[in-house]
Design an enzyme around this catalytic site. Structure first.
Site, mmCIF file in Angstrom:
data_model
loop_
_atom_site.group_PDB
_atom_site.id
_atom_site.type_symbol
_atom_site.label_atom_id
_atom_site.label_comp_id
_atom_site.label_asym_id
_atom_site.label_seq_id
_atom_site.Cartn_x
_atom_site.Cartn_y
_atom_site.Cartn_z
ATOM 1 N N GLU A 96 43.822 44.162 42.985
ATOM 2 C CA GLU A 96 45.011 45.003 42.750
ATOM 3 C C GLU A 96 45.948 44.186 41.884
ATOM 4 O O GLU A 96 46.638 43.289 42.384
ATOM 5 C CB GLU A 96 45.685 45.357 44.083
ATOM 6 C CG GLU A 96 44.837 46.189 45.018
ATOM 7 C CD GLU A 96 44.681 47.640 44.569
ATOM 8 O OE1 GLU A 96 45.355 48.047 43.597
ATOM 9 O OE2 GLU A 96 43.872 48.354 45.189
ATOM 10 N N GLU A 119 42.956 50.888 47.453
ATOM 11 C CA GLU A 119 43.544 50.710 48.777
ATOM 12 C C GLU A 119 44.023 52.077 49.247
ATOM 13 O O GLU A 119 44.096 53.042 48.474
ATOM 14 C CB GLU A 119 44.674 49.673 48.719
ATOM 15 C CG GLU A 119 44.101 48.295 48.403
ATOM 16 C CD GLU A 119 45.051 47.128 48.597
ATOM 17 O OE1 GLU A 119 46.198 47.214 48.151
ATOM 18 O OE2 GLU A 119 44.616 46.105 49.184
HETATM 19 P P1 NAD Z 1 50.249 35.693 41.455
HETATM 20 O O1 NAD Z 1 48.993 36.092 40.794
HETATM 21 O O2 NAD Z 1 51.025 34.568 40.878
HETATM 22 O O3 NAD Z 1 49.972 35.305 42.989
HETATM 23 C C1 NAD Z 1 49.357 36.207 43.891
HETATM 24 C C2 NAD Z 1 48.659 35.420 44.983
HETATM 25 O O4 NAD Z 1 47.548 34.735 44.433
HETATM 26 C C3 NAD Z 1 49.523 34.341 45.637
HETATM 27 O O5 NAD Z 1 49.235 34.319 47.015
HETATM 28 C C4 NAD Z 1 49.041 33.074 44.945
HETATM 29 O O6 NAD Z 1 49.281 31.899 45.720
HETATM 30 C C5 NAD Z 1 47.566 33.368 44.828
HETATM 31 N N1 NAD Z 1 46.819 32.661 43.795
HETATM 32 C C6 NAD Z 1 47.246 32.190 42.603
HETATM 33 N N2 NAD Z 1 46.215 31.653 41.911
HETATM 34 C C7 NAD Z 1 45.102 31.827 42.683
HETATM 35 C C8 NAD Z 1 43.724 31.492 42.534
HETATM 36 N N3 NAD Z 1 43.261 30.872 41.445
HETATM 37 N N4 NAD Z 1 42.873 31.819 43.518
HETATM 38 C C9 NAD Z 1 43.303 32.463 44.618
HETATM 39 N N5 NAD Z 1 44.596 32.777 44.842
HETATM 40 C C10 NAD Z 1 45.489 32.465 43.872
HETATM 41 O O7 NAD Z 1 51.133 37.016 41.538
HETATM 42 P P2 NAD Z 1 52.588 37.173 42.160
HETATM 43 O O8 NAD Z 1 53.579 36.564 41.235
HETATM 44 O O9 NAD Z 1 52.596 36.758 43.571
HETATM 45 O O10 NAD Z 1 52.751 38.750 42.154
HETATM 46 C C11 NAD Z 1 53.158 39.457 41.040
HETATM 47 C C12 NAD Z 1 51.982 40.125 40.354
HETATM 48 O O11 NAD Z 1 51.226 40.886 41.309
HETATM 49 C C13 NAD Z 1 52.411 41.122 39.304
HETATM 50 O O12 NAD Z 1 51.545 41.030 38.195
HETATM 51 C C14 NAD Z 1 52.258 42.458 40.008
HETATM 52 O O13 NAD Z 1 52.098 43.563 39.146
HETATM 53 C C15 NAD Z 1 51.038 42.208 40.829
HETATM 54 N N6 NAD Z 1 50.963 43.140 41.955
HETATM 55 C C16 NAD Z 1 49.994 44.104 41.943
HETATM 56 C C17 NAD Z 1 49.932 45.030 42.973
HETATM 57 C C18 NAD Z 1 48.887 46.116 42.997
HETATM 58 O O14 NAD Z 1 48.677 46.692 44.044
HETATM 59 N N7 NAD Z 1 48.223 46.433 41.884
HETATM 60 C C19 NAD Z 1 50.847 44.966 44.021
HETATM 61 C C20 NAD Z 1 51.810 43.959 44.007
HETATM 62 C C21 NAD Z 1 51.860 43.051 42.974
#
Ligand code: NAD
Length: 499
Positions: free
Chosen positions: A259, A472
């Protein structure tokens, strides 16, 4: 066991064997309360060894939970829903402290989380059924049947913008299907999954079935790579999602639900009800300080109503968007998640100005009384940009609405689809035939016609293109947490084989 919301974070931010706990680790991260912008705790970062311990606990607990009937698991999940409703206000206050969103929004997140447990608990028995299949020769010779079996341990990784709800969207279907879970929240909002853990235990989820680890990317990598994790469910940015998909195929091949981010569009034709379009554009841009993955920052407005729409949306925003302490009832815009994220949003406003954008309102940092340390931003409405501008192309994940004029239906569809993202889209028109026609051509996982940002638990949620895959919130999601086993049965003895 009775659930009691904690008064602070001192009980630890890990969850193992049905209890809050902590771990010994040499590295920690700061837990920041966005509302006040202050560090309120230190949390140890899970090492690969700690991740291994938690996954093994989940793996040991799963078979017994998986063997209970779906009906019995459903009864437990209904109790979870009841407990969430009973403690809704305490949970909403925690969500405000964890994320910085206004209390009125946090209440909606908690209420919908309870519904999610009721939905998956309620459909589990009906949906988790196999099929009986007729084979050549008829049932007196051979039959086949299928079973829907849980995967085992689901590794879940969440973002920070809906900390409680994101966790619930992953955990409710996983548990309903008989899996166990190891959940890793974002380090920017780590508390909510632990509160959920205490509720699950109080409702009767067996110890070890739900566990929480903490940390940054490294902990997520260890979870994705672990051989006992059978499936990964991820919410976050496209960049991290790409890494998660690769990591989940390093030691064994796991199915992955992604997602990811979005750069959605709201298309407003000139036969729309302008006031209704204004209300939807507000919802499409300013919920949760604009930190919503489905947000439609690209608001395409047909030239015939450009002036009246622009005037009306600026007026509405000036009247309604009260920035302030998110614990106040009348606040509509709370704190951004942290200082770094606010600076990123301000950077997009600056780039928009440099590329010819005109800021019609907001676009600046503010310091509401009493919570001056938080990262507060007065939502921006910007016009005058072309589709090539950085702010129009990239996900901002902040409260910046970009008004983009258009002339024809063909033109706007091409421009709307000209993005690598495909999470959501909206169409406003007084002509419903056009609404359906345009909706069919937009490359997005969810399309809203004459509305925006509705989210119901029985409706699929997920992206096209780089916004991810998997869904989801719907019946398919429950099925996607099971693997199908086919069983052939020889009904009568036979010697008629090839050899
Ligand atoms: P992010 O990708 O920086 O982090 C998300 C999660 O991934 C965190 O728990 C982080 O610690 C973990 N993570 C980072 N690198 C990883 C790796 N290599 N392996 C495994 N885990 C890793 O995103 P964010 O800043 O927390 O959230 C914002 C982003 O999420 C935006 O792009 C937003 O659009 C997206 N988002 C999407 C949805 C959806 O349902 N489509 C919902 C909410 C947020």
């Amino acid at each position: 066991m009775v659930f009691t919301a904690p008064s602070d974070l001192s009980g630890g931010l890990y969850f193992l064997n049905g209890k809050r706990t902590t771990v010994e680790a040499s590295e920690t991260f700061d837990v920041i309360e966005p509302r006040i912008g202050k560090v309120v705790a230190q949390c140890p970062k899970a090492t690969a060894q700690i991740v291994d311990e938690y996954v093994k606990v989940a793996s040991a607990a799963q078979p017994e939970w998986g063997e209970t009937t779906a009906l019995d698991r459903g009864k437990v999940l209904h109790k979870v829903a009841d407990l969430i409703r009973e403690h809704a206000e305490e949970l909403a206050v925690w969500e405000v402290k964890t994320n910085g969103k206004p209390i009125y929004e946090a209440r909606c997140d908690i209420a919908s989380s309870a519904d999610t447990f009721d939905f998956f608990g309620g459909i589990a028995t009906a949906v988790l059924q196999g099929d009986s299949l007729e084979l050549p020769g008829g049932p007196s010779q051979r039959i086949a049947y299928t079973r829907r079996e849980p995967y085992g341990v689901i590794g879940c990784i969440g973002a920070w913008n809906y900390p409680f709800q994101t966790c619930v969207w992953k955990v409710a279907p996983a548990l309903a299907a008989g899996n166990s879970v190891v959940y890793k929240p974002s380090p920017f909002a780590p508390a909510s999954p632990v509160l959920l853990g205490e509720i699950l235990t109080a409702a009767g989820v067996p110890d070890g079935v739900y566990n929480v680890i903490q940390g940054e990317g490294e902990a997520g990598i260890a979870l994705c790579e672990h051989q006992l994790v059978a499936k990964v469910s991820f919410t976050g940015s496209v960049a991290s999602g790409e890494a998660v998909q690769r990591q989940s195929a390093t030691k064994n091949v796991k199915p992955v639900t992604l997602e990811l981010g979005g750069k959605s569009e709201l298309i407003i034709f000139d036969d729309s009800n302008v006031q209704s379009a204004v209300a939807a554009a507000m919802l499409a841009n300013f919920l949760n300080q604009g930190q919503v993955c489905t947000n439609a920052t690209r608001v395409f407005v047909q030239r015939g109503i450009l002036a009246s729409f622009t005037e009306a949306i600026v007026k509405e925003a000036n009247e309604k968007l009260k920035v302030g302490d998110p614990l106040f009832e009348d606040t509509r815009v709370g704190a951004n998640i942290n200082e770094g994220h606010l600076q990123r949003i301000l950077g997009y406003v600056e780039s928009a100005k440099q590329e010819g954008g005109v800021v019609l309102r907001g676009g600046e940092r503010v310091h509401p009384e009493g919570v001056e340390g938080g990262a507060y931003f007065d939502p921006a409405i910007i016009t005058g940009l072309t589709d090539e501008a950085k702010a129009v192309r990239e996900e901002i994940f902040g409260a910046c609405m970009l008004i983009l004029p258009f002339d024809t239906e063909e033109e706007v569809i091409a421009r709307a689809n000209n993005t690598t993202y495909g999470l959501a889209a909206g169409v406003f028109s007084g002509n419903l035939a056009r609404g359906h026609r345009v909706a069919a051509r937009l490359q997005a996982g969810t399309v809203f016609i004459n509305t925006y940002n509705d989210t119901e638990v029985n409706v699929p949620f997920g992206g096209f293109k780089n916004s991810g895959h998997g869904r989801e919130n719907c019946i398919d999601t429950l099925r996607a947490h099971t693997q199908t086993k086919a069983i052939y049965v020889n009904v009568q003895d036979t010697t008629e084989h090839c050899f």
